[in-house]
Design a protein around this motif. Sequence first.
Motif, PDB file in Angstrom:
ATOM      1  N   LYS A 121      64.042 -21.157 -47.910  1.00 28.84           N
ATOM      2  CA  LYS A 121      63.254 -19.837 -47.773  1.00 28.84           C
ATOM      3  C   LYS A 121      63.250 -18.963 -48.718  1.00 28.84           C
ATOM      4  O   LYS A 121      64.469 -19.051 -49.477  1.00 28.84           O
ATOM      5  N   VAL A 122      62.411 -18.174 -49.234  1.00 30.02           N
ATOM      6  CA  VAL A 122      62.530 -17.376 -50.446  1.00 30.02           C
ATOM      7  C   VAL A 122      62.202 -16.051 -50.193  1.00 30.02           C
ATOM      8  O   VAL A 122      61.530 -15.175 -49.598  1.00 30.02           O
ATOM      9  N   ILE A 123      63.252 -15.112 -51.005  1.00 31.23           N
ATOM     10  CA  ILE A 123      63.149 -13.891 -51.361  1.00 31.23           C
ATOM     11  C   ILE A 123      62.341 -13.325 -52.565  1.00 31.23           C
ATOM     12  O   ILE A 123      63.074 -13.877 -53.592  1.00 31.23           O
ATOM     13  N   ALA A 124      61.220 -13.267 -52.747  1.00 32.83           N
ATOM     14  CA  ALA A 124      60.531 -13.083 -53.910  1.00 32.83           C
ATOM     15  C   ALA A 124      60.134 -11.665 -54.515  1.00 32.83           C
ATOM     16  O   ALA A 124      59.797 -10.846 -53.528  1.00 32.83           O
ATOM     17  N   CYS A 125      60.572 -11.428 -55.566  1.00 32.33           N
ATOM     18  CA  CYS A 125      61.064 -10.039 -56.150  1.00 32.33           C
ATOM     19  C   CYS A 125      59.694  -9.770 -57.104  1.00 32.33           C
ATOM     20  O   CYS A 125      59.222 -10.409 -57.645  1.00 32.33           O
ATOM     21  N   CYS A 126      59.344  -8.525 -56.828  1.00 35.47           N
ATOM     22  CA  CYS A 126      58.393  -7.729 -57.773  1.00 35.47           C
ATOM     23  C   CYS A 126      58.745  -6.283 -58.011  1.00 35.47           C
ATOM     24  O   CYS A 126      59.539  -5.835 -57.149  1.00 35.47           O
ATOM     25  N   GLY A 127      58.268  -5.938 -58.927  1.00 34.08           N
ATOM     26  CA  GLY A 127      58.623  -4.509 -59.300  1.00 34.08           C
ATOM     27  C   GLY A 127      58.274  -4.023 -60.747  1.00 34.08           C
ATOM     28  O   GLY A 127      58.000  -4.738 -61.774  1.00 34.08           O
ATOM     29  N   GLU A 128      58.109  -2.576 -60.914  1.00 38.15           N
ATOM     30  CA  GLU A 128      57.677  -1.991 -62.133  1.00 38.15           C
ATOM     31  C   GLU A 128      58.494  -1.392 -62.965  1.00 38.15           C
ATOM     32  O   GLU A 128      59.636  -1.141 -62.144  1.00 38.15           O
ATOM     33  N   SER A 129      58.560  -1.237 -64.111  1.00 36.86           N
ATOM     34  CA  SER A 129      59.495  -0.622 -64.858  1.00 36.86           C
ATOM     35  C   SER A 129      59.156   0.896 -64.808  1.00 36.86           C
ATOM     36  O   SER A 129      57.913   1.601 -64.268  1.00 36.86           O
ATOM     37  N   GLU A 130      60.066   1.858 -65.513  1.00 34.99           N
ATOM     38  CA  GLU A 130      59.785   3.090 -65.586  1.00 34.99           C
ATOM     39  C   GLU A 130      58.404   3.466 -66.371  1.00 34.99           C
ATOM     40  O   GLU A 130      57.830   4.438 -65.910  1.00 34.99           O
ATOM     41  N   SER A 131      58.314   3.008 -67.468  1.00 37.24           N
ATOM     42  CA  SER A 131      57.394   3.333 -68.174  1.00 37.24           C
ATOM     43  C   SER A 131      55.948   2.899 -67.469  1.00 37.24           C
ATOM     44  O   SER A 131      55.056   3.396 -67.815  1.00 37.24           O
ATOM     45  N   GLU A 132      55.930   1.873 -66.765  1.00 34.06           N
ATOM     46  CA  GLU A 132      54.799   1.302 -65.999  1.00 34.06           C
ATOM     47  C   GLU A 132      54.486   2.192 -64.898  1.00 34.06           C
ATOM     48  O   GLU A 132      53.375   2.585 -64.467  1.00 34.06           O
ATOM     49  N   ARG A 133      55.377   2.776 -63.994  1.00 31.71           N
ATOM     50  CA  ARG A 133      55.248   3.719 -63.437  1.00 31.71           C
ATOM     51  C   ARG A 133      54.737   5.013 -63.634  1.00 31.71           C
ATOM     52  O   ARG A 133      53.669   5.616 -63.219  1.00 31.71           O
ATOM     53  N   ASP A 134      55.447   5.499 -65.086  1.00 31.31           N
ATOM     54  CA  ASP A 134      55.086   6.756 -65.413  1.00 31.31           C
ATOM     55  C   ASP A 134      53.191   6.657 -66.000  1.00 31.31           C
ATOM     56  O   ASP A 134      52.672   7.655 -66.211  1.00 31.31           O
ATOM     57  N   ALA A 135      52.954   5.309 -66.492  1.00 32.39           N
ATOM     58  CA  ALA A 135      51.789   4.941 -66.731  1.00 32.39           C
ATOM     59  C   ALA A 135      50.684   4.897 -65.455  1.00 32.39           C
ATOM     60  O   ALA A 135      49.585   4.505 -65.740  1.00 32.39           O
ATOM     61  N   ASN A 136      51.294   5.117 -64.291  1.00 34.28           N
ATOM     62  CA  ASN A 136      50.531   4.785 -63.061  1.00 34.28           C
ATOM     63  C   ASN A 136      50.211   3.443 -63.068  1.00 34.28           C
ATOM     64  O   ASN A 136      48.950   3.161 -62.525  1.00 34.28           O
ATOM     65  N   LYS A 137      50.706   2.402 -63.269  1.00 35.49           N
ATOM     66  CA  LYS A 137      50.434   0.998 -63.445  1.00 35.49           C
ATOM     67  C   LYS A 137      51.042   0.285 -62.460  1.00 35.49           C
ATOM     68  O   LYS A 137      51.463  -0.888 -62.223  1.00 35.49           O
ATOM     69  N   THR A 138      52.066   0.889 -61.345  1.00 34.64           N
ATOM     70  CA  THR A 138      52.712   0.233 -60.514  1.00 34.64           C
ATOM     71  C   THR A 138      52.215  -0.762 -59.747  1.00 34.64           C
ATOM     72  O   THR A 138      52.555  -1.984 -59.522  1.00 34.64           O
ATOM     73  N   ALA A 159      54.936 -17.952 -44.248  1.00 36.08           N
ATOM     74  CA  ALA A 159      55.996 -17.858 -43.182  1.00 36.08           C
ATOM     75  C   ALA A 159      57.700 -17.900 -43.607  1.00 36.08           C
ATOM     76  O   ALA A 159      58.496 -17.405 -42.983  1.00 36.08           O
ATOM     77  N   ASN A 160      57.762 -18.529 -44.795  1.00 40.75           N
ATOM     78  CA  ASN A 160      59.090 -18.621 -45.288  1.00 40.75           C
ATOM     79  C   ASN A 160      59.179 -17.727 -46.675  1.00 40.75           C
ATOM     80  O   ASN A 160      60.087 -18.050 -47.288  1.00 40.75           O
ATOM     81  N   ILE A 161      58.532 -16.680 -46.823  1.00 36.33           N
ATOM     82  CA  ILE A 161      58.761 -15.897 -47.828  1.00 36.33           C
ATOM     83  C   ILE A 161      59.040 -14.141 -47.316  1.00 36.33           C
ATOM     84  O   ILE A 161      58.365 -13.928 -46.398  1.00 36.33           O
ATOM     85  N   VAL A 162      59.841 -13.862 -48.040  1.00 35.92           N
ATOM     86  CA  VAL A 162      60.069 -12.351 -47.836  1.00 35.92           C
ATOM     87  C   VAL A 162      59.857 -11.673 -49.237  1.00 35.92           C
ATOM     88  O   VAL A 162      60.252 -12.215 -50.085  1.00 35.92           O
ATOM     89  N   ILE A 163      59.196 -10.519 -49.329  1.00 32.42           N
ATOM     90  CA  ILE A 163      58.954 -10.022 -50.336  1.00 32.42           C
ATOM     91  C   ILE A 163      60.055  -8.855 -50.673  1.00 32.42           C
ATOM     92  O   ILE A 163      60.369  -8.125 -49.872  1.00 32.42           O
ATOM     93  N   ALA A 164      60.636  -8.709 -51.952  1.00 33.86           N
ATOM     94  CA  ALA A 164      61.381  -7.689 -52.485  1.00 33.86           C
ATOM     95  C   ALA A 164      60.896  -6.758 -53.246  1.00 33.86           C
ATOM     96  O   ALA A 164      60.684  -7.176 -54.428  1.00 33.86           O
ATOM     97  N   TYR A 165      60.405  -5.590 -53.015  1.00 27.39           N
ATOM     98  CA  TYR A 165      59.930  -4.867 -53.854  1.00 27.39           C
ATOM     99  C   TYR A 165      61.035  -3.873 -54.523  1.00 27.39           C
ATOM    100  O   TYR A 165      61.932  -3.034 -53.946  1.00 27.39           O
ATOM    101  N   GLU A 166      61.444  -4.211 -55.689  1.00 31.09           N
ATOM    102  CA  GLU A 166      62.394  -3.519 -56.480  1.00 31.09           C
ATOM    103  C   GLU A 166      62.066  -2.766 -57.790  1.00 31.09           C
ATOM    104  O   GLU A 166      61.778  -3.545 -58.811  1.00 31.09           O
TER     105      GLU A 166
END
Length: 250
Positions: A121-138, A159-166
């Motif tokens: 089973k997988v915890i798959a991570c995703c997320g933006e950097s501060e500069s990407e957030r500041d550029a409205n690219k989240t 069914a066996n994936i959990v997403i982690a937004y970080e």
Amino acid sequence: MARKFLVGGNWKMNGSNQLVSQLVKALNEGSWSSNVECVIAPPAPYLASVRSGVREAVGVAAQNVWVDPKGAFTGETSTEMLKDLKIDWVIIGHSERRSIYGESDELVGKKVAAALKAGLKVIACCGESESERDANKTTEVVFRQIKAIADQLSAKDWANIVIAYEPVWAIGTGKVATPQQAQEVHKEIRDWLAKNVASEVAEATRILYGGSVSAKSSPDLQKEKDIDGFLVGGASLKDKEFLEILNSRQ
């Protein structure tokens, strides 16, 4: 559909035999709601001792895995090794793997596919950097990262994936996205899954929030509709605080 709340503890490159014993003892003696799932991710050298020592109800995750089941890949860990150790989870695509070790979206997708094929089973991570957030690219960044995973999978694989937004700007910095900021991105992710994978997948997939989660921030974060748990970093190394986070779900 009710999504079972999940609290993961990513120990990162921290640990010793003494700390392992302390944290395992706390989890074995602690209690939390049966509606909360707990998964801990110790460093690779301690995976076997943690899995043999902690109670069965606690899931144990590796922090990384390679795409091939075996071979001449010095320093890597295979899915076969994890299965042999009775490890049932793996974290893939953490921002530190992406930024420090140069893991591409494509490689992350291939790792997720390989882990699922092996029965992990997988915890798959995703997320933006501060500069990407500041550029409205989240959402642009997060959707790109999730698409690279989705491109490798069928709908049933989810069914066996959990997403982690970080959000990268909140990892280890003490900064925490407000509950509203986190909820906004979690809803965007769920909407993307509905549109690009399947509505059933969107409804069933758990989306965790990670980024300096603490006992102080977790009670408010857990109230949000699309936050289905946490991936905890530093606070997972503090036995009492991690148990508080596990018990923050109401």
